[in-house]
Design a protein around this motif. Structure first.
Motif, short mmCIF file in Angstrom:
data_model
loop_
_atom_site.label_atom_id
_atom_site.label_comp_id
_atom_site.label_asym_id
_atom_site.label_seq_id
_atom_site.Cartn_x
_atom_site.Cartn_y
_atom_site.Cartn_z
N GLY A 152 -27.42 -63.93 86.02
CA GLY A 152 -27.21 -64.83 87.30
C GLY A 152 -25.53 -64.40 88.28
N LEU A 153 -24.70 -63.52 87.52
CA LEU A 153 -23.47 -62.33 87.96
C LEU A 153 -24.37 -61.09 88.56
CD1 LEU A 153 -21.08 -63.78 85.41
CD2 LEU A 153 -21.51 -64.22 87.50
N LEU A 154 -23.71 -60.75 89.26
CA LEU A 154 -23.82 -58.56 89.92
C LEU A 154 -23.10 -58.26 89.09
CD1 LEU A 154 -25.63 -60.20 93.49
CD2 LEU A 154 -26.32 -59.81 91.27
N ILE A 155 -22.81 -57.00 89.39
CA ILE A 155 -21.63 -55.72 88.87
C ILE A 155 -22.17 -55.18 89.73
CG2 ILE A 155 -21.56 -53.69 87.39
CD1 ILE A 155 -23.07 -55.69 84.85
N ASP A 156 -20.85 -54.97 90.71
CA ASP A 156 -20.69 -53.64 91.56
C ASP A 156 -20.53 -52.33 91.04
OD1 ASP A 156 -19.78 -52.33 94.02
OD2 ASP A 156 -18.06 -53.75 93.91
N PRO A 157 -21.72 -51.69 91.80
CA PRO A 157 -22.16 -50.09 91.57
C PRO A 157 -20.90 -49.23 91.49
CG PRO A 157 -22.83 -51.25 93.70
CD PRO A 157 -22.43 -52.23 92.84
N ASP A 158 -20.16 -49.80 91.54
CA ASP A 158 -19.20 -49.15 92.63
C ASP A 158 -18.07 -49.30 91.46
OD1 ASP A 158 -20.54 -47.83 94.94
OD2 ASP A 158 -19.48 -49.36 96.14
N VAL A 159 -17.82 -48.86 90.46
CA VAL A 159 -16.98 -48.56 89.22
C VAL A 159 -15.81 -47.98 89.94
CG1 VAL A 159 -15.64 -47.61 87.08
CG2 VAL A 159 -18.73 -47.93 87.32
N GLU A 160 -14.50 -48.90 89.63
CA GLU A 160 -13.28 -48.50 90.43
C GLU A 160 -12.35 -47.94 89.24
OE1 GLU A 160 -9.19 -50.60 91.56
OE2 GLU A 160 -10.69 -52.05 91.93
N VAL A 161 -11.94 -46.32 90.04
CA VAL A 161 -11.72 -45.08 88.96
C VAL A 161 -10.16 -44.85 89.16
CG1 VAL A 161 -11.77 -43.23 87.70
CG2 VAL A 161 -13.59 -44.06 88.66
N VAL A 162 -9.19 -45.36 88.42
CA VAL A 162 -7.70 -45.83 88.68
C VAL A 162 -7.35 -44.09 87.88
CG1 VAL A 162 -7.43 -47.77 89.77
CG2 VAL A 162 -6.90 -46.80 87.61
N ASP A 163 -6.11 -43.18 88.69
CA ASP A 163 -5.21 -42.01 87.71
C ASP A 163 -4.92 -42.96 86.43
OD1 ASP A 163 -6.27 -40.47 89.62
OD2 ASP A 163 -3.50 -40.92 90.78
N HIS A 164 -4.13 -43.73 86.49
CA HIS A 164 -3.65 -44.07 84.87
C HIS A 164 -3.12 -45.34 85.72
CE1 HIS A 164 0.00 -42.25 86.20
NE2 HIS A 164 -0.78 -40.71 86.37
N GLY A 165 -2.31 -46.35 84.53
CA GLY A 165 -2.11 -47.76 84.95
C GLY A 165 -0.43 -47.55 84.54
N ALA A 166 0.21 -48.25 84.90
CA ALA A 166 2.00 -48.09 84.63
C ALA A 166 1.88 -49.33 83.00
CB ALA A 166 2.54 -48.92 85.57
N THR A 167 3.02 -48.73 82.55
CA THR A 167 3.61 -49.59 81.54
C THR A 167 4.45 -50.70 82.11
OG1 THR A 167 5.42 -48.11 80.70
CG2 THR A 167 3.10 -47.42 79.34
N PHE A 168 4.28 -52.23 81.65
CA PHE A 168 5.60 -52.58 81.73
C PHE A 168 6.62 -52.68 81.28
CE2 PHE A 168 7.34 -56.15 80.72
CZ PHE A 168 7.59 -57.28 82.16
N ALA A 169 7.44 -51.40 80.38
CA ALA A 169 8.86 -50.81 80.76
C ALA A 169 8.91 -50.09 82.17
CB ALA A 169 8.92 -49.96 79.37
N HIS A 170 7.79 -49.46 82.50
CA HIS A 170 7.88 -48.55 83.64
C HIS A 170 8.29 -49.23 84.71
CE1 HIS A 170 7.60 -45.55 86.77
NE2 HIS A 170 6.25 -46.86 87.32
N LEU A 171 7.39 -50.17 84.35
CA LEU A 171 7.70 -51.67 85.80
C LEU A 171 8.92 -51.25 85.78
CD1 LEU A 171 3.81 -52.73 86.29
CD2 LEU A 171 4.72 -51.17 87.85
#
Length: 202
Positions: A152-171
């Motif tokens: 019943g759920l649909l998957i968005d065919p456009d996968v989101e790609v990010v360079d990298h996430g930030a750590t909590f310590a960095h934020l």
């Protein structure tokens, strides 16, 4: 030692000599169909039959079928091992199972997967991965997620790609107090894919 080698050894040197040079290819042809099954029943160092030892089995997909975790086509042997280890079928339909399935097609040590729910309506979700860990063909990500998604759920065919996430310590180090952090990133969605400024994180 292969099945053919064990059969030839059991025939003895006199029989092999009298049978001639055609004996070996004949025995190899007749026993080749037994090699896969033979590899699965060989004992491992841990005392298991190889077919039931996820670390040693030459056919993880067979073990997956035996334990209720079907393995999709196209995975390497190590990816099959990881999928069976995750026992995704036991949690089918959950975000954890979806993430576990997608991780089998990612590279790198982190294998970060985010499941973004209700991205295009209440019945749609999207997958987010890091660029450094994504496969060349992002369709593999969608296909892996599809093996575990709820009906019943649909998957968005456009996968989101990010360079990298930030750590909590960095934020917290770069953006100050929680109040300042909340002003800079008003939602969790805006914080998760944040790309740190060059030189502020390794």
């Amino acid at each position: 030692m292969t099945v053919a080698e064990r059969v030839l050894a059991g025939l003895g040197p006199t029989f092999r000599r009298r049978a001639g040079e055609q004996l070996q290819p004949l025995v190899e042809a007749l026993t080749s169909v037994l090699e896969r099954a033979d590899a699965l029943v060989q004992p491992t160092a841990r005392g298991w039959t190889a077919g039931f030892d996820i670390n040693e089995t030459p056919d993880p997909a067979w073990l997956g079928r035996a334990t209720g975790t079907p393995v999709p086509d196209g995975l390497t042997t190590e990816q099959q091992r990881e999928l069976v280890r995750s026992r995704a079928q036991w949690r089918r339909g959950t975000p954890r199972a979806i993430k576990g399935a997608v991780q089998t097609v990612l590279t790198g040590a982190t294998k970060r997967v985010d499941v973004l729910e209700r991205t295009d309506g209440p019945w749609t979700f999207k997958i987010r991965v890091w660029a450094s860990e994504a496969p060349e063909d992002l369709a593999d990500v969608v296909a892996a997620a599809a093996t575990q998604k709820p009906v019943g759920l649909l998957i968005d065919p456009d996968v989101e790609v990010v360079d990298h996430g930030a750590t909590f310590a960095h934020l917290t180090a770069e953006h100050g107090t929680f109040a300042e952090l909340a002003e800079r990133f008003p939602t969790l969605g805006s914080m998760t894919p944040h790309v740190p400024e060059e030189g502020t994180i390794i």
